[in-house]
Enzyme design. Structure first.
Site, PDB file in Angstrom:
ATOM      1  N   CYS A  72       0.842  -1.197   0.000  1.00 61.57           N
ATOM      2  CA  CYS A  72       0.000   0.000   0.000  1.00 61.57           C
ATOM      3  C   CYS A  72       0.881   1.253   0.000  1.00 61.57           C
ATOM      4  O   CYS A  72       1.875   1.319   0.728  1.00 61.57           O
ATOM      5  CB  CYS A  72      -0.901  -0.011   1.231  1.00 61.57           C
ATOM      6  SG  CYS A  72      -2.010   1.408   1.293  1.00 61.57           S
ATOM      7  N   CYS A  77       0.422  -0.207  10.269  1.00 60.90           N
ATOM      8  CA  CYS A  77      -0.125  -1.174   9.313  1.00 60.90           C
ATOM      9  C   CYS A  77       0.915  -2.098   8.667  1.00 60.90           C
ATOM     10  O   CYS A  77       1.865  -1.636   8.032  1.00 60.90           O
ATOM     11  CB  CYS A  77      -0.899  -0.446   8.223  1.00 60.90           C
ATOM     12  SG  CYS A  77      -1.757  -1.620   7.143  1.00 60.90           S
ATOM     13  N   CYS A 129     -19.759  -5.484   3.239  1.00 62.47           N
ATOM     14  CA  CYS A 129     -19.022  -4.316   3.713  1.00 62.47           C
ATOM     15  C   CYS A 129     -17.711  -4.280   2.946  1.00 62.47           C
ATOM     16  O   CYS A 129     -17.157  -5.336   2.627  1.00 62.47           O
ATOM     17  CB  CYS A 129     -18.757  -4.453   5.212  1.00 62.47           C
ATOM     18  SG  CYS A 129     -17.747  -3.108   5.872  1.00 62.47           S
ATOM     19  N   CYS A 159     -19.290   2.587   8.625  1.00 67.51           N
ATOM     20  CA  CYS A 159     -18.549   1.871   9.668  1.00 67.51           C
ATOM     21  C   CYS A 159     -17.287   2.685   9.898  1.00 67.51           C
ATOM     22  O   CYS A 159     -16.445   2.792   9.001  1.00 67.51           O
ATOM     23  CB  CYS A 159     -18.226   0.462   9.177  1.00 67.51           C
ATOM     24  SG  CYS A 159     -17.111  -0.448  10.262  1.00 67.51           S
ATOM     25  N   ARG A 192     -17.988  -2.480  17.680  1.00 58.88           N
ATOM     26  CA  ARG A 192     -17.301  -3.749  17.397  1.00 58.88           C
ATOM     27  C   ARG A 192     -16.003  -3.882  18.180  1.00 58.88           C
ATOM     28  O   ARG A 192     -15.128  -3.017  18.083  1.00 58.88           O
ATOM     29  CB  ARG A 192     -17.023  -3.902  15.903  1.00 58.88           C
ATOM     30  CG  ARG A 192     -16.335  -5.243  15.603  1.00 58.88           C
ATOM     31  CD  ARG A 192     -16.206  -5.563  14.128  1.00 58.88           C
ATOM     32  NE  ARG A 192     -17.470  -5.453  13.457  1.00 58.88           N
ATOM     33  CZ  ARG A 192     -17.689  -4.661  12.417  1.00 58.88           C
ATOM     34  NH1 ARG A 192     -16.724  -3.940  11.922  1.00 58.88           N
ATOM     35  NH2 ARG A 192     -18.875  -4.610  11.868  1.00 58.88           N
TER      36      ARG A 192
END
Ligand code: SAM
Ligand code: DTB
Ligand code: SF4
Length: 357
Positions: free
Chosen positions: A56, A63, A131, A191, A263
């Site tokens: 990425c 990350c 999602c 979300c 969550r």
């Protein structure tokens, strides 16, 4: 049901006052609010799949998928549609009601859109909620995904606005807010949450929740992630967050966004059952289920089924807008998987109740 108007004008002082209560008072308040809006013994169950892994261009310091760090992760190009659908079928069989697809992109490129749109269509056709989390979206991309039937879009604020620049430099907080607005304007459910344990201060955790709750509409899903420390990332040696601070953050999120699913997201692999149970008591009512998150481990499915059984928790059945269960079969699948967790089949009233059968 006590329908108190939702509040969207929180100050940092308001939020800190919630956090700073004695622990028992905070948990009692959160559980009281939780019971006004949800069945306290139901937890929504989602499964995650990385549809494009690693390399990425963004530099998010937490990350494992950032191309800026060497984490030893094997990168993969966009998965084939058939493979994604096969994984979704498997997740459905295991009892998930929502299937979340994540890509290590800054934002999707135009040539990717037809593929992800087809993934949405085919996964939805299995009866699963869909999602996606693909990075930043412009308004046209958000509309295309909404038109394909995508139910939720995940895009996290991650932390407070002031701490954000310590964590990511390749895009701004304002970019993130713009994507959330584009998702909302296109008619999808939002979300959005964050990560704790990145070396932030109490005010940053409060600031994150303040920004989420002060959005024009509360996100329907609020993932609270505990940092998964991955070797090779700049945060690999971040200091552990006191678990009680994590539970407090879940509780305050529940109080501030009473109708949202909160969550208990990444980080459960390093939490014991007692800590996870405290999070449920504090109002968490959604988890990721299955051995892997995107690239890092999650508790084994059978461990989660055992924990649910010990706590008398039922997986939430997917509901149609008017409140009718529409996927009783899916919860039955969880039941079957649960029944076979220890090799024996036993009656489970709780599961039948969840399916409304
Ligand atoms: N690239 C897209 C983006 O950043 O929006 C989608 C995928 S990204 C992996 C989705 C979210 O996963 C991030 O916003 C972050 O909150 C969470 N995440 C990533 N690495 C994590 C880690 N090591 N621990 C906890 N959460 C993490
Ligand atoms: C979210 O808030 N947590 C999930 C989901 N959104 C996409 C991702 C967690 C990723 C943890 C690190 C990994 O497995 O790569
Ligand atoms: Fe890329 Fe998303 Fe990871 Fe940031 S969090 S490096 S945008 S995959």
């Amino acid at each position: 049901m006590n329908q108190v108007a939702l509040k969207h004008d929180w100050t940092l002082e308001d939020v800190r006052a919630l956090f700073d209560q004695p622990f028992n008072d905070l948990i009692f308040q959160a559980q009281t609010v939780h019971r006004q809006h949800f069945d306290p013994n139901e937890v929504q169950v989602s499964t995650l799949l990385s549809i494009k892994t690693g390399a990425c261009p963004e530099d998010c310091k937490y990350c494992p998928q950032s191309g800026h760090y060497n984490t030893g992760l094997e990168k993969e190009k966009l998965l084939e549609i058939e493979k994604v659908v096969a994984e979704a079928q498997q997740a459905r069989k295991q009892g998930a009601t929502r299937f979340c697809m994540g890509a290590a992109w800054r934002s999707p490129q135009e040539r990717d859109m037809p593929y992800v749109i087809e993934m949405v269509r085919q996964v939805k056709a299995l009866g699963l909620e869909t999602c996606m989390t693909l990075g930043m979206l412009d308004s046209g991309q958000a509309q295309e995904l909404a038109d394909a039937g995508l139910d939720y879009y995940n895009h996290n604020l991650d932390t407070s606005e002031s701490y954000y620049e310590q964590i990511i430099t390749t895009r701004t907080y304002a970019d993130r807010l713009e994507t959330l607005q584009n998702v909302r304007d296109a008619g999808m459910k939002v979300c959005a949450g964050g990560i704790l344990g990145m070396g932030e201060e109490a005010n940053d955790r409060a600031g994150l929740l303040m920004r989420l709750a002060n959005l024009p509409a509360h996100p329907e899903s609020v993932p609270i992630n505990m940092l998964v420390k991955v070797a090779g990332t700049p945060l690999e040696s971040a200091e552990d967050l006191d678990p009680f601070e994590f539970v407090r953050t879940v509780a305050v999120a529940r109080i501030m966004m009473p109708r949202s699913h909160v969550r208990l997201s990444a980080g459960r692999e390093t939490m014991n059952e007692q800590l996870q149970s405290l999070c449920f008591l504090a109002g968490a009512n959604s988890i990721f289920y299955g051995e892997k998150l995107l690239t890092t481990p999650n508790p084994e499915a059978h461990q989660d089924r055992q924990l649910f059984e010990k706590l008398g928790i039922r997986p939430e059945a997917r509901r149609a807008p008017e409140g009718t269960p529409v996927s009783a079969g899916i919860s039955d699948q969880f039941h079957d998987a649960m029944a076979s967790a220890d090799g024996s089949v036993r009656p489970c009233e709780a599961m039948s109740a969840a399916t409304g059968s």
